[in-house]
Design a protein around this motif. Sequence first.
Motif, short mmCIF file in Angstrom:
data_model
loop_
_atom_site.label_atom_id
_atom_site.label_comp_id
_atom_site.label_asym_id
_atom_site.label_seq_id
_atom_site.Cartn_x
_atom_site.Cartn_y
_atom_site.Cartn_z
N GLU A 36 0.87 -1.18 0.00
CA GLU A 36 0.00 0.00 0.00
C GLU A 36 0.90 1.23 0.00
OE1 GLU A 36 -2.27 -0.88 3.47
OE2 GLU A 36 -3.73 -2.08 2.34
N GLU A 38 1.68 5.62 0.63
CA GLU A 38 1.37 6.91 1.24
C GLU A 38 2.33 7.94 0.64
OE1 GLU A 38 2.00 6.51 5.43
OE2 GLU A 38 4.17 6.82 5.26
N VAL A 48 6.02 8.33 -3.53
CA VAL A 48 5.23 7.61 -2.54
C VAL A 48 6.12 6.59 -1.83
CG1 VAL A 48 3.00 7.85 -3.72
CG2 VAL A 48 4.47 5.87 -4.24
#
Length: 260
Positions: A36, A38, A48
């Motif tokens: 995932e 962020e 990211v």
Amino acid sequence: MTEATRHTPGTPCWVSLMVHGLDATQDFYNALFGWEFEPGPQQLGPYVRALLDGREVAGIGQLPPDRHLPIAWTPYLATDDADETAEGIRSCGGTVAVGPLDAGEAGRMAVCSDPVGAVFGIWQAEAHHGTAAAGPPGTPVWNELLTYETSSVGKFYRSVFGHEVEPVVSADHDYATLHVDGRPVASLRGAGAALPRDRGPHWMTYFEVADTDAAARLVLQLGGQVLSPPRDATAGRLALVTDPEGAVFTLVRSAASDAG
């Protein structure tokens, strides 16, 4: 993070990838490794951080449209002083291509290459110490330098980072291990004329997987390539693959995880 999580200088502490299609690349690695994402520091453009179970494992940034650099995973080696290390790289025959520059509050970094052209980064940690998990499937577990011959380039890494270079004595293989405080942290493999001409000397990141064969099949389904099909080696079961933009990396089910 506590001071205890700081990586010893000379230890690979992070891997980063710069691509043209940031969204598509995130989709690929999410499907392959379960990552995932962020937002991270934006000093070099959109960037990211990849998370696995909430822990940071890698970074992916977006290249400006007019920059046509090789798409490749780049390991970062820890340093307590990025500026001093950059000077050492230059004085030992390497090149500093980007930086040193501050990445927000995270730390200070530079992108460099060794005397024969293999690209790597250096990272002086502030708020961000680097890879928080290494070992579970989906995490970077090893870095290897593929180069022409290990002797002279080994001296470069020893001079700049203080690595102890431990050659493997063999008539068939030109191979050495880099140690920090007596612990192996990376390897050097001299490939001579067998080095791929289109890539030249380069660092290779190994990512742990639960099943090398299944992961290699998934790479193909997701639009990547399998350059070298799964095979058994001393380190475990390996496959050499690329993502859809051509970044080369190795899938490994480590021998240690089989033993466990």
